[in-house]
Write a protein that holds these residues in place. Structure first.
Motif, PDB file in Angstrom:
ATOM      1  N   LEU A  61      -6.474  14.825   2.021  1.00 16.55           N
ATOM      2  CA  LEU A  61      -6.852  16.486   3.233  1.00 16.55           C
ATOM      3  C   LEU A  61      -7.929  16.701   3.220  1.00 16.55           C
ATOM      4  CD1 LEU A  61      -4.600  18.862   0.995  1.00 16.55           C
ATOM      5  CD2 LEU A  61      -4.517  18.723   3.249  1.00 16.55           C
ATOM      6  N   ARG A  62      -8.944  16.257   2.574  1.00 16.07           N
ATOM      7  CA  ARG A  62     -10.743  16.209   2.474  1.00 16.07           C
ATOM      8  C   ARG A  62     -10.679  15.283   3.499  1.00 16.07           C
ATOM      9  NH1 ARG A  62     -13.377  14.025  -2.594  1.00 16.07           N
ATOM     10  NH2 ARG A  62     -15.157  14.397  -1.524  1.00 16.07           N
ATOM     11  N   ALA A  63     -10.319  13.896   3.869  1.00 15.14           N
ATOM     12  CA  ALA A  63     -10.487  13.436   5.833  1.00 15.14           C
ATOM     13  C   ALA A  63     -10.106  14.134   6.794  1.00 15.14           C
ATOM     14  CB  ALA A  63      -9.671  12.478   5.330  1.00 15.14           C
ATOM     15  N   ALA A  64      -8.967  15.072   6.101  1.00 16.46           N
ATOM     16  CA  ALA A  64      -8.309  15.555   7.781  1.00 16.46           C
ATOM     17  C   ALA A  64      -9.112  16.579   8.019  1.00 16.46           C
ATOM     18  CB  ALA A  64      -7.079  16.234   7.013  1.00 16.46           C
ATOM     19  N   ARG A  65     -10.034  17.222   6.971  1.00 17.85           N
ATOM     20  CA  ARG A  65     -10.719  18.455   6.839  1.00 17.85           C
ATOM     21  C   ARG A  65     -12.507  17.731   7.780  1.00 17.85           C
ATOM     22  NH1 ARG A  65      -9.509  20.221   2.604  1.00 17.85           N
ATOM     23  NH2 ARG A  65      -7.413  21.539   1.908  1.00 17.85           N
TER      24      ARG A  65
ATOM     25  N   ALA B  40       2.137   9.660  -7.644  1.00 17.51           N
ATOM     26  CA  ALA B  40       2.258  11.841  -6.808  1.00 17.51           C
ATOM     27  C   ALA B  40       1.504  12.507  -8.144  1.00 17.51           C
ATOM     28  CB  ALA B  40       4.136  11.364  -6.600  1.00 17.51           C
ATOM     29  N   GLY B  41       2.436  12.547  -9.488  1.00 13.31           N
ATOM     30  CA  GLY B  41       2.221  13.152 -10.410  1.00 13.31           C
ATOM     31  C   GLY B  41       0.963  12.836 -10.219  1.00 13.31           C
ATOM     32  N   ALA B  42       0.472  11.845 -10.653  1.00  4.82           N
ATOM     33  CA  ALA B  42      -0.845  11.552 -11.136  1.00  4.82           C
ATOM     34  C   ALA B  42      -2.264  11.723  -9.859  1.00  4.82           C
ATOM     35  CB  ALA B  42      -1.166   9.840 -11.619  1.00  4.82           C
ATOM     36  N   ALA B  43      -1.650  11.363  -8.359  1.00  7.48           N
ATOM     37  CA  ALA B  43      -2.635  11.731  -7.697  1.00  7.48           C
ATOM     38  C   ALA B  43      -2.726  12.975  -7.201  1.00  7.48           C
ATOM     39  CB  ALA B  43      -1.695  11.105  -6.416  1.00  7.48           C
ATOM     40  N   GLY B  44      -1.922  13.850  -7.139  1.00  6.66           N
ATOM     41  CA  GLY B  44      -1.315  15.503  -6.996  1.00  6.66           C
ATOM     42  C   GLY B  44      -1.534  15.386  -5.268  1.00  6.66           C
ATOM     43  N   ASP B  45      -1.341  17.209  -5.235  1.00  8.96           N
ATOM     44  CA  ASP B  45      -1.785  17.242  -3.959  1.00  8.96           C
ATOM     45  C   ASP B  45      -2.096  18.351  -3.435  1.00  8.96           C
ATOM     46  OD1 ASP B  45      -0.139  19.038  -4.572  1.00  8.96           O
ATOM     47  OD2 ASP B  45       2.070  18.792  -3.844  1.00  8.96           O
ATOM     48  N   GLY B  46      -3.252  18.717  -4.250  1.00  7.83           N
ATOM     49  CA  GLY B  46      -4.200  19.627  -4.054  1.00  7.83           C
ATOM     50  C   GLY B  46      -5.370  19.702  -2.736  1.00  7.83           C
TER      51      GLY B  46
ATOM     52  N   GLY C  99       1.027  -1.446  -0.012  1.00  4.57           N
ATOM     53  CA  GLY C  99       0.098   0.155   0.194  1.00  4.57           C
ATOM     54  C   GLY C  99       0.910   1.289   0.081  1.00  4.57           C
ATOM     55  N   ASP C 100      -0.171   2.838   0.214  1.00  7.67           N
ATOM     56  CA  ASP C 100       0.742   3.473   0.457  1.00  7.67           C
ATOM     57  C   ASP C 100       1.240   3.647   1.593  1.00  7.67           C
ATOM     58  OD1 ASP C 100       0.114   4.085  -2.186  1.00  7.67           O
ATOM     59  OD2 ASP C 100      -1.230   5.043  -1.327  1.00  7.67           O
ATOM     60  N   THR C 101       1.802   4.978   2.274  1.00 12.97           N
ATOM     61  CA  THR C 101       2.499   4.711   3.397  1.00 12.97           C
ATOM     62  C   THR C 101       2.407   6.748   2.871  1.00 12.97           C
ATOM     63  OG1 THR C 101       4.751   5.263   3.158  1.00 12.97           O
ATOM     64  CG2 THR C 101       3.910   3.324   3.800  1.00 12.97           C
ATOM     65  N   LEU C 102       1.220   6.849   4.473  1.00 14.51           N
ATOM     66  CA  LEU C 102       1.352   8.368   5.311  1.00 14.51           C
ATOM     67  C   LEU C 102       1.948   8.216   6.771  1.00 14.51           C
ATOM     68  CD1 LEU C 102      -0.524  11.001   4.878  1.00 14.51           C
ATOM     69  CD2 LEU C 102      -2.422   9.359   5.789  1.00 14.51           C
ATOM     70  N   ALA C 103       2.534   9.604   6.662  1.00 13.49           N
ATOM     71  CA  ALA C 103       3.494  10.211   7.557  1.00 13.49           C
ATOM     72  C   ALA C 103       2.517  11.329   8.248  1.00 13.49           C
ATOM     73  CB  ALA C 103       4.798   9.675   7.948  1.00 13.49           C
ATOM     74  N   VAL C 104       2.506  12.100   9.884  1.00 12.67           N
ATOM     75  CA  VAL C 104       2.582  12.873  10.472  1.00 12.67           C
ATOM     76  C   VAL C 104       3.288  13.805  11.190  1.00 12.67           C
ATOM     77  CG1 VAL C 104       0.713  12.017  11.890  1.00 12.67           C
ATOM     78  CG2 VAL C 104       0.471  14.118  11.323  1.00 12.67           C
ATOM     79  N   ALA C 105       3.367  14.678  10.633  1.00  9.70           N
ATOM     80  CA  ALA C 105       4.526  15.275  11.811  1.00  9.70           C
ATOM     81  C   ALA C 105       3.509  16.500  12.539  1.00  9.70           C
ATOM     82  CB  ALA C 105       5.853  15.853  11.567  1.00  9.70           C
ATOM     83  N   GLU C 106       4.718  17.182  13.417  1.00 12.36           N
ATOM     84  CA  GLU C 106       3.606  18.411  13.563  1.00 12.36           C
ATOM     85  C   GLU C 106       3.716  19.613  13.050  1.00 12.36           C
ATOM     86  OE1 GLU C 106       1.751  19.071  17.280  1.00 12.36           O
ATOM     87  OE2 GLU C 106       2.201  16.793  17.658  1.00 12.36           O
ATOM     88  N   SER C 107       2.292  20.255  12.811  1.00 16.80           N
ATOM     89  CA  SER C 107       2.452  21.768  12.243  1.00 16.80           C
ATOM     90  C   SER C 107       1.469  22.075  12.653  1.00 16.80           C
ATOM     91  CB  SER C 107       2.823  21.274  10.981  1.00 16.80           C
ATOM     92  OG  SER C 107       2.605  22.391   9.943  1.00 16.80           O
ATOM     93  N   GLU C 108       1.537  23.668  12.609  1.00 14.33           N
ATOM     94  CA  GLU C 108       0.641  24.747  12.867  1.00 14.33           C
ATOM     95  C   GLU C 108      -0.793  24.636  11.836  1.00 14.33           C
ATOM     96  OE1 GLU C 108       2.054  28.881  14.177  1.00 14.33           O
ATOM     97  OE2 GLU C 108       2.786  27.878  15.879  1.00 14.33           O
ATOM     98  N   ALA C 109       0.292  24.134  10.843  1.00 14.82           N
ATOM     99  CA  ALA C 109       0.042  24.793   9.573  1.00 14.82           C
ATOM    100  C   ALA C 109      -1.232  22.715   9.385  1.00 14.82           C
ATOM    101  CB  ALA C 109      -0.129  25.049   8.091  1.00 14.82           C
ATOM    102  N   LEU C 110      -2.220  22.566   8.185  1.00 12.36           N
ATOM    103  CA  LEU C 110      -2.175  21.403   7.298  1.00 12.36           C
ATOM    104  C   LEU C 110      -2.229  21.337   6.426  1.00 12.36           C
ATOM    105  CD1 LEU C 110      -3.836  18.735   7.886  1.00 12.36           C
ATOM    106  CD2 LEU C 110      -6.142  19.292   7.472  1.00 12.36           C
ATOM    107  N   THR C 111      -1.381  20.441   6.453  1.00  9.36           N
ATOM    108  CA  THR C 111      -0.660  20.892   4.326  1.00  9.36           C
ATOM    109  C   THR C 111      -0.230  19.217   4.347  1.00  9.36           C
ATOM    110  OG1 THR C 111       2.375  20.578   5.696  1.00  9.36           O
ATOM    111  CG2 THR C 111       0.863  22.671   4.943  1.00  9.36           C
ATOM    112  N   LEU C 112       0.291  18.931   2.739  1.00  6.61           N
ATOM    113  CA  LEU C 112      -0.192  17.735   2.434  1.00  6.61           C
ATOM    114  C   LEU C 112       1.610  17.829   1.494  1.00  6.61           C
ATOM    115  CD1 LEU C 112      -0.785  14.320   1.908  1.00  6.61           C
ATOM    116  CD2 LEU C 112      -2.029  15.638   0.106  1.00  6.61           C
ATOM    117  N   CYS C 113       2.789  16.952   1.500  1.00  3.49           N
ATOM    118  CA  CYS C 113       3.532  16.859   0.398  1.00  3.49           C
ATOM    119  C   CYS C 113       3.484  14.858   0.116  1.00  3.49           C
ATOM    120  CB  CYS C 113       4.532  17.007   1.299  1.00  3.49           C
ATOM    121  SG  CYS C 113       6.541  16.953  -0.470  1.00  3.49           S
TER     122      CYS C 113
END
Length: 271
Positions: A70-74, A58-64, A38-52
């Motif tokens: 990001l939709r799940a996080a919100r 990656a190119g086909a998936a996009g980070d927009g 599968g894919d792997t998702l990592a999280v670290a502390e941040s004041e903003a919600l960002t995705l890399c």
């Protein structure tokens, strides 16, 4: 230190389309299974919600903003920030539920990271608002799905079954494949032991998908001609196909022979 969650690739061991609803969606019966890959998702502390996003796809998936992570996080409505990093290993628009798996991983990971204490049932309910497969991906184990795929019933596990995934590197959009379904109800998914049910079942979207991407038929023919294959079928709306094997050695040997130009992965089924 970043905390990591796996977004397990989803397989439809069987997919019976029963009818087209008035809202354009389809009532279906399916056997969801998940792989160790599968894919792997990592999280670290941040004041903003960002995705890399990194990795082969990656190119086909996009980070927009429309990325399902990001939709799940919100959707968790915590109002908090997090630095998310997604390694995209699952092909996009491939019948492996990559975006849904990523959304589910985000729900599980951020629920822990933010200390929200949401139950699995609560995460599944949130997931169902993001996509029909997300609820099953939150659970990440073999289940029977009905309705649009969000009504889940436990079934016997298929732990450790070797599987070869093959994609002809053709993206197939889900919507057009469902719209091309001929509307014929070919019968219900039977009850019983999971692998026996899968072998007796079908994927009603194979025909429409092959019509749009003939390379799928080439993949299926190749898989079905391999030694030791117990079941070969297309997953979801394609274009990825899978072959289940009786022993890991046969799967590894088959994986070494995947034709050039195709994407392949040897893995195993999770519980």
């Amino acid at each position: 230190m970043a905390v990591i969650e796996t977004a397990w690739a989803k397989l439809n061991l069987a997919l019976h389309v029963r009818r087209r609803e008035t809202d354009g969606y389809h009532a279906l019966e399916t056997l969801f299974a998940f792989t160790e890959f599968g894919d792997t998702l990592a999280v670290a502390e941040s004041e903003a919600l960002t995705l890399c996003v990194s990795g082969e796809f990656a190119g086909a998936a996009g980070d927009g903003e429309e990325n399902l992570v990001l939709r799940a996080a919100r959707a968790l409505e915590s109002g908090r920030g997090a630095a998310l990093r997604l390694e995209k290993r699952i092909p996009v628009a491939a019948g492996l539920g990559g975006g849904s798996a990523d959304a589910a991983a985000a729900l599980r990971l951020l629920n822990r990271h933010w200390g929200l204490g949401r139950s699995v049932a609560e995460l599944e309910a949130i997931g169902a608002t993001l996509g029909a497969d997300v609820a099953a991906c939150v659970r990440g184990v073999t289940v029977r799905g009905e309705g649009r795929g969000e009504v889940l019933t436990p079934v016997s596990a298929v732990t450790g079954v070797p599987v070869l995934l093959v994609n002809p590197r053709v993206a197939v959009a889900t919507g057009p494949v469902f719209r091309a379904w001929d509307g014929v109800d070919r019968g219900a998914l039977p009850a019983g032991e999971t692998l026996a049910v899968a072998k007796a079942a079908r994927n009603d979207l194979e025909g429409p998908a092959v019509g749009m991407a003939p390379a799928i038929a080439e993949v299926l023919a190749w898989l079905r001609g391999l030694a030791g294959v117990q079941l070969a079928r297309m997953s979801g709306s394609g274009a990825t196909c899978f072959a289940l094997f009786g022993d890991e050695g046969a799967a590894v040997r088959a994986g070494a022979g995947v034709p050039g130009g195709w994407w392949g992965c040897v893995t195993r089924l999770r519980p």
